[in-house]
Design a protein around this motif. Structure first.
Motif, short mmCIF file in Angstrom:
data_model
loop_
_atom_site.label_atom_id
_atom_site.label_comp_id
_atom_site.label_asym_id
_atom_site.label_seq_id
_atom_site.Cartn_x
_atom_site.Cartn_y
_atom_site.Cartn_z
N ILE A 148 0.76 -1.31 0.13
CA ILE A 148 -0.03 -0.05 0.12
C ILE A 148 0.89 1.16 0.12
N GLU A 149 1.99 1.20 0.68
CA GLU A 149 2.82 2.34 0.65
C GLU A 149 3.20 2.98 -0.71
N ASN A 150 3.45 2.03 -1.74
CA ASN A 150 3.70 2.22 -2.98
C ASN A 150 2.64 3.23 -3.70
N PHE A 151 1.62 3.27 -2.87
CA PHE A 151 0.14 4.10 -3.67
C PHE A 151 0.02 5.29 -3.01
N GLU A 152 0.94 5.59 -1.92
CA GLU A 152 0.66 6.97 -0.97
C GLU A 152 0.98 8.16 -1.67
N CYS A 153 1.69 7.99 -3.02
CA CYS A 153 1.99 9.23 -3.81
C CYS A 153 0.83 9.66 -4.24
N LEU A 154 -0.14 8.89 -4.30
CA LEU A 154 -1.68 9.47 -4.94
C LEU A 154 -2.27 10.50 -4.09
N MET A 155 -2.00 10.41 -2.75
CA MET A 155 -2.65 11.35 -1.70
C MET A 155 -2.52 12.91 -2.10
N ASP A 156 -1.22 13.13 -2.82
CA ASP A 156 -1.03 14.31 -3.34
C ASP A 156 -1.21 14.83 -4.62
N TYR A 157 -1.66 13.61 -5.45
CA TYR A 157 -1.67 13.66 -7.00
C TYR A 157 -3.01 14.35 -7.31
N ASP A 158 -2.90 15.25 -8.14
CA ASP A 158 -3.82 16.14 -8.84
C ASP A 158 -4.45 15.69 -9.98
N GLY A 159 -4.15 14.46 -10.47
CA GLY A 159 -4.93 14.04 -11.69
C GLY A 159 -5.84 13.31 -11.48
N ASP A 160 -6.56 12.51 -12.23
CA ASP A 160 -7.63 11.63 -12.16
C ASP A 160 -7.45 10.17 -11.96
N VAL A 161 -7.90 9.36 -10.96
CA VAL A 161 -7.67 8.00 -10.56
C VAL A 161 -8.69 7.18 -10.77
N LEU A 162 -8.73 6.00 -11.43
CA LEU A 162 -9.98 4.90 -11.49
C LEU A 162 -9.46 3.65 -10.92
#
Length: 178
Positions: A65-79
């Motif tokens: 899960i730690e590999n995905f923590e960068c998404l917390m600051d991501y401004d793009g779109d995620v599905l």
């Protein structure tokens, strides 16, 4: 450029869960790069991220899960699709419940959104899902008492507990054209 993330522990599973997503992305006219869940993600330079699903009993992605923590600051779109739905739920502190569902079921839209406008039949293949969400997530669609589609409040992050690449390609194309 779109980042497609494989959550498949076994590369053979990528033929079923990642390749169809890559083909849909390319058919919609976008380029993509595929990365694996066990690599530290770098989302710089990508304007959208799709986190693919995986096999029914494959949960190794939860050890990373730690590999995905960068998404917390991501401004793009995620599905997030199935495993991606679970990853987003975990990142935003939501507890999954054991809800085993295999097959085609009716999805009932409960809140307007840009990915799906009306009820559809969708293909489910999961062991865990959400019945309730906290204040960080907004339910968009239900299947019985399961929150099968949500949005992260304040972001264009969406999670679906079903596999839109099977029966609901329009959800993916709507996401890509957001």
């Amino acid at each position: 450029m779109i980042l497609v993330v494989s959550t498949c522990r076994y590369r053979l599973s990528e033929e079923e869960f990642v390749r169809p997503i890559v083909e849909i992305v390319r058919d919609c006219g976008f380029e993509c790069t595929v990365r694996r869940y066990d690599e530290r993600l770098d989302v710089d330079g990508y304007f959208k991220v799709i986190i693919c699903g995986t096999a029914l009993r494959d949960f190794d992605y939860l050890n990373h899960i730690e590999n995905f923590e960068c998404l917390m600051d991501y401004d793009g779109d995620v599905l997030g699709i199935r495993a991606g739905y679970q990853i987003l739920a975990e990142l935003y502190s939501n507890a999954m419940e054991r809800i085993k569902k295999i097959g085609v079921y009716e999805v009932r839209v409960v809140k307007g959104n840009p990915l799906i406008e009306e009820n559809v039949r969708a293909y489910f293949l999961h062991t865990y899902a959400l019945r309730r969400v906290n204040e960080k997530l907004e339910p968009l669609a239900l299947q019985d008492d399961e929150v099968c589609m949500f949005k992260v409040k304040g972001k264009n992050f969406y999670g679906v507990s079903f596999h839109p690449e099977v029966l609901n390609v329009e959800i993916l194309s709507n996401f890509l054209y957001l």
